[in-house]
Motif scaffolding. Structure first.
Motif, mmCIF file in Angstrom:
data_model
loop_
_atom_site.group_PDB
_atom_site.id
_atom_site.type_symbol
_atom_site.label_atom_id
_atom_site.label_comp_id
_atom_site.label_asym_id
_atom_site.label_seq_id
_atom_site.Cartn_x
_atom_site.Cartn_y
_atom_site.Cartn_z
ATOM 1 N N UNK A 1 0.867 -1.180 0.000
ATOM 2 C CA UNK A 1 0.000 0.000 0.000
ATOM 3 C C UNK A 1 0.899 1.224 0.000
ATOM 4 N N UNK A 2 1.007 1.859 -1.150
ATOM 5 C CA UNK A 2 1.933 2.978 -1.286
ATOM 6 C C UNK A 2 1.375 4.245 -0.662
ATOM 7 N N UNK A 3 0.075 4.502 -0.897
ATOM 8 C CA UNK A 3 -0.550 5.735 -0.436
ATOM 9 C C UNK A 3 -1.816 5.372 0.319
ATOM 10 N N UNK A 4 -1.991 5.939 1.497
ATOM 11 C CA UNK A 4 -3.215 5.657 2.258
ATOM 12 C C UNK A 4 -3.925 6.961 2.569
ATOM 13 N N UNK A 5 -5.253 6.908 2.560
ATOM 14 C CA UNK A 5 -6.027 8.122 2.793
ATOM 15 C C UNK A 5 -6.148 8.378 4.288
ATOM 16 N N UNK A 6 -5.986 9.629 4.666
ATOM 17 C CA UNK A 6 -6.139 10.012 6.069
ATOM 18 C C UNK A 6 -7.620 10.063 6.433
ATOM 19 N N UNK A 7 -7.933 9.851 7.678
ATOM 20 C CA UNK A 7 -9.313 10.115 8.115
ATOM 21 C C UNK A 7 -9.611 11.605 8.001
ATOM 22 N N UNK A 8 -10.847 11.963 8.328
ATOM 23 C CA UNK A 8 -11.219 13.379 8.319
ATOM 24 C C UNK A 8 -10.368 14.118 9.349
ATOM 25 N N UNK A 9 -9.863 15.289 8.950
ATOM 26 C CA UNK A 9 -9.086 16.119 9.869
ATOM 27 C C UNK A 9 -9.936 17.277 10.373
ATOM 28 N N UNK A 10 -9.720 17.632 11.632
ATOM 29 C CA UNK A 10 -10.356 18.829 12.186
ATOM 30 C C UNK A 10 -9.263 19.881 12.362
ATOM 31 N N UNK A 11 -9.457 21.030 11.740
ATOM 32 C CA UNK A 11 -8.458 22.097 11.788
ATOM 33 C C UNK A 11 -9.047 23.254 12.580
ATOM 34 N N UNK A 12 -8.352 23.625 13.657
ATOM 35 C CA UNK A 12 -8.883 24.625 14.589
ATOM 36 C C UNK A 12 -7.917 25.800 14.673
ATOM 37 N N UNK A 13 -8.371 27.031 14.366
ATOM 38 C CA UNK A 13 -7.527 28.211 14.596
ATOM 39 C C UNK A 13 -7.344 28.425 16.102
ATOM 40 N N UNK A 14 -6.154 28.825 16.485
ATOM 41 C CA UNK A 14 -5.856 28.954 17.905
ATOM 42 C C UNK A 14 -4.800 30.030 18.097
ATOM 43 N N UNK A 15 -4.798 30.670 19.256
ATOM 44 C CA UNK A 15 -3.730 31.619 19.553
ATOM 45 C C UNK A 15 -2.427 30.858 19.753
#
Length: 2048
Positions: free
Chosen positions: A2004-2018
């Motif tokens: 398996x050369x490339x695997x898909x990541x699960x959903x990411x949560x991106x949060x802006x933060x100080x």
């Protein structure tokens, strides 16, 4: 890095993006060392002598030279520069004080340093030759730490809050780069940053009381706002407010400047706005920058702003002068100047001349501006780099440096903004202009804006009802009258005007009609037709020819007149890659500024007065281009619509109405009177005019001529011919044939004979052409394939019309200059001699596409612009002036010249004869509209059967006529002989009677009895003697002829005579058609197709039929064999074609067998051999002598271009009666000897000759066949193994040939005697004697032939024993020859292969047992051929070569079926794109693998029929086998381990593990290169990146005793041609080694080298020629075939890499170092060096950025052996500096550092092939590498397979526009061509790629991706932001993430520069699991991991799963933060790529 490079006597080569400090670092280091650093801005104009001059100066004064943009210099110059630098380096290494450099001895200062800077990958850059790379240490310069630079500069400018402000500043620029739109003129780099900092410092010092953040905010705002497009301004202001919350700073006002601006605007009658923001912005910008670019849409006011600025400054007392030029109106050379490479004379360019003028010192207070008013492109603006940067220098190609003085304070660049592509009718109107416009349109016009955004003016007339008829039958309509009126108004107000409309809407006719009605006393008209080839020089030359000098710099038409220029097809000129049309650029300057620059010697600015412009153009598309909107804004634009149907009815009904009106006028005005009693007109007269039948016939004929003749197929023609007309024209037809036949006969008597058969189609085309050329100013375009009769019929039509035919005579080197001279000759005949001429111009005459530009002008205007220079023009005018005035022309020059033009145009008819084959004609018609618009087209369809029958009938009739004449001749001779005998007998009788009477008188006394008795006795005695003699003769004759009867059967001869008809028919067809084809095709055509057809028609034909039986005999074949022609059937056929064909032979002869045979065959007849590609002057004299004296003449090495000068000879266009025949050769007639023979020979294996060549010459395919080569090799083997037997066989062949010839001569002699015998045959003594000799000799010959036949059979049996080895040799040669299809450099001659073959026979082990001996020969031969081939192959092709060799050998033995091979190469190759119906059994199987399995079961049911069921039964065993790292080495599962052949196992492997099909190929040693070489064979090094064999050759030369002066080097390049030939001559004579480097840079010169090598007959035995070249297409095949090819590549694999590294370290250096750790360190470094190189092949997994590590990196590191250097420092130097200096990516540098602690092992214990783990990589890393390698090999192997059929794939996604173009609804353009081709091949069209993110996807996958992207964008617009953002579907994902942070900051009131992102990997696999957006941040999908996997349960990275050369990541949560809330220790680095192609680009591996 610099110091390190200098310590090794190398230069430094910093490379990196613009603005990263490459040049400044070099200058700063020089400054620190107290050295002078001379910066030179390099460009394409620099040559090696100019650079050599600089280097010479640097060497003598010890200065540093920094060559900026070094890779802009041409590669051929760079190559020579490498020699120059190498010379200096050698002198430095030898510590010389003086040395020879470029022919002079100069001093050397060792402080010299040479540095080059480069911007990689920019436009106009050259890839450095390897010889140059080897002389410099590369230094990667990356984008520096901007925050640190800002902080330092702010501190230096006096800012106390520098740290905080620097952070805000860099954050702002980062966000602006991500958030704002992507405009080409935006720059957020270091230079832009620096200018803001300088401005901030000035503001700080100017306003010390202001707070620092306000000062910086103001500087940021005021310096950046001017460059933003309207949409980006609020975004940028928002960013600033986020960074500086709550701050506000009003703009600064400049009272005096603002007032001056307002006064200037009011003075120029512009509308003054309250705030002149743009002017103030420019004023402020120019305070900090000395170069400014003004960008904006058309009509935005760019020119107004600049002009106002200049005038305002002048108003304020600062005199401002502006020099305007359009840099795109001329070439770069004309702009900057050029240095003559021979004389070294410098010619200034326009810009360099302006610089000199501006730099003149002055006491006045003034400013001087240069305005570049035109598009900016990389080609010209690069030369301004050093002007625009802090150097402020203009570097010229002659080495001159022009400083910018203080008065030249500013340089402007004006450019349109391509994102605003709307066309406005004009720029900002002044009030005067508006008033003028309103005067024109008052009460008549209203404005109406059409849908396309352009402004057009429409006219409404209240009463436009009456129409008038001109005698020219011009019928005005609403449209034409409206356009005419508009033109009139525009010309009155002197406003340029352009008419736009579809083709055929009468734009040109309307304008010409308008111009023809102007007053010629005040107006001069000139017409210019534009085409795709029109250049600005063409245009300027035309304009300058029409104006005269008035004052110093002012030009114009004669005083009192106005020149009105009509430019047709204005938008046709070619658009360059930067979007500019050069002629339009010149016109833009002329119209806007009223002048242009002289392009001769003066270079002054010429003002041109009293010019007016009218233009016409079609809408863009179909070859027409979008025109620069800034240019169009200078015109009033009017649309010309296509006439409505009512208008068309009106036009043609008006014509009929005009006729009735004429009738009424005649009735009214011409009544009958007594003297005019017959003036009685009635309807009968009217009907006579409209004689219905004749009128309809005329109408139908004209319809057919206009519409029908251009149609290309019967379907289209039937559509037009729907109106049949019954008429009896048989008599007319017969008369036509009779008349034309007479004319043809007359033509053949007076001109070169044409054997034409006038069948119906030929007559029709002849009458069509005749009709065209008899019409006024009409021209023809004849379209048909070569040989369809276009030229012949044109010549006959011209002769019929009484016209002369003019043709150009091409020769090699024929250029536009020659063409213009020929056209002058033509026009003098037309205009001075008043001859009506046909200019016949064929596609063969198009030596340069520029010729068609001139033809286009001739078709459209009747004249070539600026054809005659002034003096010749004056001569023409003087000769014509009287005649012109007699014919009503005025006395002025213009009037007389116009008379000459009109007269020439009236006498000229151009006939273009073109072939429709390929895309050429279509492209030409698109580029040169006159070819279609101004010609009548006649399409020559293939001749119908009737035509072929007529030709056959004619020639058979001709043949019967010849036979009849011959029979008559024979009868005549016989009768004459009988008459002669009769008269002789009669005279003899009379004589005897007279004698008898005399005797009777004398012997009258004798008695009658005695007399009778004596007479009887005498008679009886004589008769007895005759009878006895005849009896003996009869006995001999019967006996002799009895033996002859055995040799000739009368009955058989009679039957053969009957069958001769069919035999001759097939043989004639063979001689006519079969030469170019292969042996297989010939056999199929002759012995299957034709033979069957002839027999089916009942034509007698010999059975079995053989070509050889009729066209040759055994004697001749034997003679050919003794002359060197191989004896196989193909060669015999080729011998027949060469000697029997009626055309001269052109031999396709890649193995040079025909060449050798012809030379041997004709050696006794004074054969002349010439190389075809040399200049014609060289061979013409020799050819002339050969023709004159009947010698054979051979052209060797013909290419695809056959010099037209020999066409007449090739076509045998012989004129004159027998005995005094001549042929035209060039420009002279040469006596023609019938014995003359011409041979042409080419080495090209698959030349693409034009159809015309096949018609002129007999093209014969001599390419050797497998069977033919097998027979040849068999002779070689037997000659080696059984020399006496082979010699005996050859003697037998010779003797048999002689004996057969002798026997034939005897038979011929006997038959001749029998045929010429007179009287009684028994009395012919000579005949009887000949018969006896024939019998004796024939018996003797028969015995010899019997013995020879028996011996030959015995020898043949013995020879057949060796045939397997010969067959193997033939197979191997064809495998070698096929490699040329993979790369054109892989060329192998048969002669060089035979050398390898002989060597293999010599070196193979002898053995008395034949099978063992054969095995030894075959094994040795196979190994030697493999080694020989691999020496010249790239690493990536070696496995392909060995696999193909194996397959061909196996197929020869019948062990590799073709169907299995096809599956192995193609897999599931049914191209329906449908998936199999059976569902995939296991998830672990690849999708494609499953499809292949299903196909494998279908194709081979016996072996694989149960494969799917077996997998289903035992999945664990299959999975276990599948997961093995090397499954090919383990046993296959279940029954498949025993039941399959090795090749079938390969098929199975293909289905499961594609990556294991590829194995690393075995590697051979190059150590024996010198041993394999010879003085007659050059050694050609084929270069690859990172390899330069020069140093290795120097070491080899030193070891071989060829050091010092016996080894000569020369880097080929500019100006080195003669030097190289001189060195070659010396080396050949003295036995030197000569190395010519970079030969690919002088491809044309290589032909001269090939010729020079051909002339070398006896070289010195020590001589060797070494050539280096990159693989190129046009390298001469002759050199490649005879050479030993060696590919130089970096070694493959750790072991070989380390071995190569160690080989380059002197042994004493390793062993003699006293430090105990030295050897271990060298070993570690060698291992380390090998690893960093090998990682590269694993792509992104190996290195984030691919680095070009090479030998110099290692050499630098292993010299750092100082015992005092601490270990840590040494590691830092090597890991961070010497290797790390190349690394751009910080993580790549980390890898280098880690490696420094890890390696130690032994070289020779290493395996040849390495797994990925040795590089610290996962085993999966090699899967991608091997899979791609296997696919590449399959691609090539498929190309090498025989093509058994053609596959067509229907692409359902052909775009609608493309379909419309194909259907003819819109014009086909080159862009649509490319779209159609790309869609058909399943690729993404280029114009689509430009509008979409970069990708490597196929079209199908891209369309799926595109559809999903569209859906996401649509959903976002309609329904709001998605819950989960698919990040891969966004064009610029970073912008979305940045916006996310920005929105959160505004919401929460956080400072933007203190905020960041926090990334969390969720447990969601699918977007469907998420129903709503998160409260803060967002969810994103579409990210992938390469080289790792993600464990959802443990939320951490894990190793990749196998395969398996490339695997898909699960959903990411991106949060802006100080930022301060982010816990760094919990931060997770995740590397992802969101786009296929972006993962391979630097900087696109992102971390979240």
């Amino acid at each position: 890095m610099y110091c390190q490079a200098l310590s090794m006597f190398l230069g430094g080569a910093p490379a990196g993006p613009a603005g990263t400090g490459k040049t400044e670092s070099t200058k700063d280091l020089a400054k620190a060392l107290g050295l002078l650093c001379v910066v030179t801005n390099c460009g394409e104009g620099m040559d090696y002598m100019a650079v050599g001059k600089i280097l010479s100066g640097l060497a003598q004064c010890g200065a540093w030279g920094c060559f900026d943009e070094f890779n802009r210099i041409d590669a051929s110059v760079l190559s020579v520069i490498s020699s120059q630098i190498q010379t200096i380096r050698n002198a430095l290494m030898l510590h010389l004080k003086r040395f020879h450099f470029e022919g002079q001895e100069i001093s050397l200062d060792s402080r010299i340093g040479i540095f080059i800077t480069m911007n990689p990958g920019y436009a106009g850059r050259t890839e450095l030759p390897e010889s140059v790379k080897a002389l410099f240490r590369p230094v990667v310069v990356i984008v520096p730490d901007l925050q640190q630079i800002c902080e330092i500069m702010l501190f230096s400018e006096g800012f106390l809050l520098a740290k905080v402000l620097a952070k805000k500043m860099t954050v702002l620029y980062k966000l602006a780069r991500e958030q704002l739109s992507k405009q080409s003129h935006y720059d957020f780099g270091l230079r832009a940053l620096k200018s803001v900092l300088v401005m901030a410092g000035e503001l700080k010092r100017g306003s010390p009381d202001l707070s620092e953040d306000v000062v910086l905010m103001r500087a940021l705002r005021d310096m950046n706002l001017p460059k933003f497009v309207f949409e980006d301004v609020p975004l940028f202001l928002g960013l600033i407010s986020d960074l500086f919350p709550g701050l506000d700073c009003p703009r600064v006002r400049y009272p005096s400047f603002n007032d001056a601006v307002e006064d200037t605007l009011q003075e120029n009658k512009y509308i003054v706005l309250p705030n002149q923001v743009i002017l103030v912005q420019m004023y402020e910008t120019m305070m900090t920058r000395h170069t400014t670019m003004v960008v904006g849409p058309t009509g935005g006011g760019k020119s107004v702003v600049i002009n106002t600025l200049c005038q305002s400054q002048t108003r304020l007392g600062l005199l401002t002068k502006m020099y305007s030029l359009n840099p795109k109106a001329m070439s770069v050379i004309e702009l900057y100047g050029i240095l003559d490479p021979v004389t070294r004379d410098w010619t200034d360019g326009i810009l360099s001349n302006i610089f000199r003028d501006i730099n003149k010192p002055t006491d006045k207070k003034e400013r001087r501006y240069i305005l570049f008013d035109g598009d900016v492109d990389a080609l010209w603006v690069e030369n301004m780099n050093s002007v625009m940067d802090d150097n402020k220098l203009l570097t010229l190609a002659n080495g001159e440096l022009a400083n910018i003085c203080d008065v030249l304070a500013r340089t402007f660049y004006l450019s349109k903004n391509r994102s605003f592509y709307e066309i406005l009718s004009s720029k900002k109107f002044s009030t005067n202009a508006l008033e003028t416009s309103f005067k024109i349109i008052k009460n008549n016009l209203n404005y109406s804006k059409l849908l396309n955004g352009s402004v057009f003016l429409l006219i409404q007339y209240a009463s436009l009802k009456s129409f008038f008829i001109h005698y020219s039958l011009s019928v005005p309509t609403v449209d034409t009258t409206r356009a005419n009126w508009l033109l009139e108004q525009m010309v009155k107000v002197k406003r340029p005007v352009v008419l736009v409309g579809e083709s055929g809407t009468s734009k040109t006719a309307t304008i010409q009609n308008f111009l023809s009605n102007l007053n010629t006393d005040t107006t001069i008209m000139m017409m210019i037709n534009f085409s795709s080839r029109t250049t600005s020089m063409d245009l300027q030359r035309t304009l300058e020819a029409s104006v005269e000098k008035r004052t110093k710099d002012t030009y114009g038409p004669p005083m009192g007149k106005r020149l009105l220029v009509f430019m047709d097809d204005l938008n046709m000129p070619r658009v360059d890659e930067y979007g500019t049309q050069q002629p339009i650029a010149l016109l833009k300057l002329l119209l806007d500024k009223g002048g242009m620059y002289d392009r001769g010697k003066e270079l002054n600015y010429k003002l041109i007065k009293d010019l007016g412009f009218i233009a016409a153009m079609g809408k863009a598309g179909g070859g027409r281009n979008e025109v620069d909107p800034r240019f169009i804004s200078l015109f009033s634009v009017f649309n010309i619509p296509f006439p409505q149907e009512e208008s068309l009815h009106l036009i043609y009904s008006s014509i009929l109405k005009g006729h009735t009106k004429l009738y009424k006028t005649i009735i009214k005005d011409l009544p009958p009177t007594p003297s005019k009693f017959h003036y009685i007109f009635n309807l009968r007269d009217l009907s006579r005019v409209y004689h219905v039948t004749q009128f309809v016939r005329v109408w139908r004929n004209e319809c057919l001529r206009v519409f029908h003749d251009r149609l290309i197929n019967e379907t289209d023609k039937i559509t037009v011919c729907l109106l049949p007309v019954a008429h009896n024209n048989v008599i007319t037809y017969i008369n036509t044939i009779y008349n034309i036949s007479e004319i043809l006969e007359e033509y053949n008597e007076n001109k070169t004979r044409m054997n034409l058969v006038l069948f119906d189609d030929a007559l029709e085309h002849l009458t069509i052409i005749h009709r065209i050329i008899r019409m006024d100013r009409s021209h023809a375009l004849l379209v048909g394939v070569g040989g369809s009769g276009k030229q012949s019929l044109t010549k006959l039509a011209a002769y019929t019309a009484g016209y002369e035919v003019f043709e150009i005579v091409l020769s090699r080197g024929y250029s536009e200059t020659n063409f213009r001279e020929d056209l002058k000759t033509l026009y003098l005949k037309l205009g001075i001699e008043n001859k009506k001429m046909i200019f016949l111009f064929t596609d063969a005459h198009v030596a340069e596409e520029g010729f068609l530009e001139l033809i286009n002008n001739m078709l459209t205007s009747g004249m070539v612009p600026a054809l005659f220079p002034d003096d010749e023009k004056e001569s023409v005018l003087n000769q014509l002036r009287d005649e012109a005035m007699k014919n009503g022309s005025g006395p002025s020059k213009e009037s007389v010249w116009q008379y000459f033009v009109n007269k020439s145009a009236n006498n000229l008819h151009i006939v273009l004869a073109m072939s429709p084959v390929g895309d050429t004609l279509r492209t030409r018609c698109r580029n040169f509209p006159g070819l279609v618009n101004n010609t009548s087209i006649d399409w020559f369809s293939p001749w119908p059967p009737q035509a072929l029958h007529a030709v056959a009938k004619s020639f058979l009739g001709f043949l019967l006529h010849l036979i009849y004449l011959k029979l008559n001749h024979k009868i005549h001779l016989k009768v004459a002989r009988l008459e002669r005998n009769f008269f002789q007998s009669k005279r003899e009788l009379e004589r005897i009677q007279n004698e008898l009477s005399a005797i009777q008188k004398e012997l009258g006394t004798l008695g009658e009895k005695y007399e009778a008795a004596m007479t009887e006795k005498q008679l009886l005695q004589e008769e007895a003697e005759v009878m006895e003699r005849r009896l003996i003769a009869a006995d001999k004759l019967i006996s002799g002829l009895g033996s002859e009867n055995k040799r000739s059967d009368l009955e058989e001869l009679q039957q053969r005579r009957v069958r001769l008809l069919g035999d001759c028919l097939v043989c004639a067809a063979f001689l006519s058609y079969e030469g170019a084809f292969s042996w297989d095709f010939r056999n199929e055509m002759v012995y299957e197709v034709w033979q069957a057809d002839v027999l089916e028609r009942g034509i007698p034909l010999s059975q079995p039929f053989r070509i050889e039986n009729l066209l040759t005999d055994e004697v001749e074949i034997s003679r050919w064999g003794s002359e060197g022609l191989p004896p196989d059937e193909l060669s015999v056929q080729n011998g027949i074609l060469t000697t029997r064909s009626s055309r001269f032979p052109l031999c396709i002869d890649p193995q040079q067998q025909a060449l050798n045979w012809i030379k041997k065959k004709e050696e006794k007849t004074n054969l002349k051999v010439y190389l075809h590609y040399i200049t014609k002057g060289y061979f013409l004299k020799g050819l002339e002598l050969a023709i004159k004296y009947g010698f054979p003449f051979l052209f060797q090495d013909v290419d695809e271009y056959i010099d037209p000068v020999i066409d007449n000879v090739l076509e045998k266009n012989v004129k004159g009666p027998e005995g005094r025949q001549v042929v035209v050769l060039g420009d002279k007639e040469v006596d023609y000897d019938p014995n003359f023979k011409l041979y042409l020979n080419t080495k090209l294996a698959n030349p693409k000759f034009s159809p015309a060549v096949f018609g002129k010459a007999m093209v014969i395919n001599y390419t050797v066949t497998l069977k033919g080569l097998e027979d040849q090799l068999l002779s070689v083997i037997v000659g080696f193994e059984q020399k006496d037997k082979e010699e005996q066989r050859e003697r037998l062949i010779q003797e048999t040939s002689e004996n057969k010839r002798l026997l034939k001569d005897l038979e011929d002699s006997l038959l001749r005697e029998l045929a010429t015998s007179t009287g009684n045959m028994l009395d012919n003594v000579e005949l009887i004697q000949t018969l006896e000799e024939t019998k004796t000799k024939a018996t003797e010959v028969f015995e010899k032939l019997k013995l020879a036949e028996k011996t030959a059979n015995d020898i043949e049996t013995l020879r057949d024993g060796y045939r397997p080895a010969a067959k193997r040799g033939a197979v191997l040669f064809f495998v070698l020859a096929e490699m040329a299809l993979v790369n054109t450099m892989y060329q192998y001659s048969l002669a060089s292969f035979l050398e390898v073959f002989d060597l293999s026979l010599y070196k193979s082990m002898p053995n008395a047992i034949l099978p063992t001996r054969l095995k030894n020969i075959m094994d040795t031969l196979t190994q030697n051929v493999y080694n020989y081939g691999c020496t010249g192959l790239f690493e990536r092709h070696k496995l392909l070569f060995s696999f193909n060799m194996t397959i061909k050998i196996e197929q020869g033995e019948g062990r590799a079926p073709q169907d299995e091979l096809e599956f192995f190469l193609k897999g599931r190759s049914n191209l329906s794109l449908e998936k199999s119906k059976r569902k995939k059994l296991c998830d672990w199987l690849p999708d494609q693998g499953w499809e292949d399995i299903v196909r494998l079961m279908e194709l081979f049911p016996n072996e694989f029929g149960t494969l799917a069921d077996d997998i289903e039964k035992n999945p664990e065993e299959w999975k276990k086998w599948y997961d093995l790292d090397a499954p090919e080495q383990a046993s296959f599962p279940m029954k498949y381990k025993d039941n399959l052949t090795p090749f079938q196992k390969l098929l199975l492997m293909r289905c499961f593990r594609l990556d294991r099909v590829y194995r690393a190929p075995p590697v051979i040693s190059f150590e024996a290169i010198f041993d394999q070489s010879s003085p007659n064979s050059p050694i050609v090094f084929i270069l690859s990146p990172g390899s330069e064999p020069a140093s290795d050759l120097m070491k080899l030369a030193k070891r071989s005793g060829f050091g010092a002066n016996r080894l000569k080097f020369l880097a080929m390049g500019q100006g080195q041609e003669k030097v190289a030939l001189q060195l070659l001559e010396t080396a050949v004579a003295r036995g030197q080694w000569l190395m010519l480097q970079n030969c690919h840079l002088l491809v044309k010169w290589l032909k001269d080298l090939e010729k020079a090598l051909e002339r070398i007959t006896k070289p010195h035995p020590d001589f060797r020629l070494w050539l280096t070249t990159e693989p190129i297409k046009d390298f001469p095949i002759g050199i490649l075939q005879k050479s030993l090819k060696v590919v130089t590549e970096p070694p493959n694999g750790l072991k070989l890499n380390m071995r190569a590294t160690y080989f380059k370290i002197p042994n004493d250096k390793v062993m003699n170092c006293p430090h105990p750790a030295f050897r271990s360190l060298v070993y570690v470094l060698a291992f380390f060096h090998a690893v960093v190189q090998e990682r590269r092949k694993y792509g992104k997994i190996g290195w984030n950025v691919p680095y070009d590590f090479n030998e110099s990196d290692f050499l630098v590191t292993h010299t750092q052996g100082d015992a005092m250097i601490p270990w840590g420092s040494l590691k830092y130097l090597i890991g961070e500096v010497m290797y790390g200096g190349r690394a751009i990516d910080s993580f790549d540098r980390r890898i280098l550092t880690v490696y420094m602690d890890e390696y130690l092992d032994e070289i020779e214990s290493l395996p040849l092939a390495n797994t990925a783990e040795v590089f610290g990589l996962h085993p999966n890393a090699e899967i991608g590498y091997y899979t791609q390698a296997a696919r590449d090999i399959w691609t090539h192997l498929i190309e090498l397979q025989p093509q058994t059929g053609t596959w067509f794939i229907f692409r359902p996604c052909l775009c609608v526009f493309c379909l419309k173009a194909l259907a003819g609804e819109v014009g086909m353009s080159s862009e649509l061509d490319e779209v159609a081709r790309a869609l058909f091949n399943g690729q993404i069209p280029v114009i689509w790629r430009k509008l979409a993110p970069d990708t490597l996807k196929s079209l199908g996958n891209w369309m799926i991706h595109f559809k999903r992207r569209h859906e996401q964008y649509s959903s976002w617009v309609d329904e709001g932001e998605p819950c989960v953002m698919w990040l891969s579907g966004l064009h610029i994902p970073e912008s979305y993430l940045t916006a996310l942070v920005q929105a959160t900051c505004r919401k929460n009131g956080w400072p933007l520069d203190h905020s960041t992102l926090y990334t969390q990997v969720t447990h969601y696999r699918s977007e469907d699991e998420i129903k709503e957006r998160p409260g803060q941040g967002c969810f994103v999908s579409g990210l992938y991991l390469e080289g790792a996997d993600w464990d959802i349960e443990k939320s951490c990275l894990v190793r990749s799963k196998p395969r398996v050369l490339v695997s898909q990541l699960p959903i990411l949560k991106i949060i802006p933060i100080e930022a301060h809330r982010l816990k760094l220790q919990a931060r997770c680095f995740i590397f992802f790529f969101y786009h296929d192609v972006l993962k391979d680009l630097p900087g696109n591996t992102c971390n979240l």
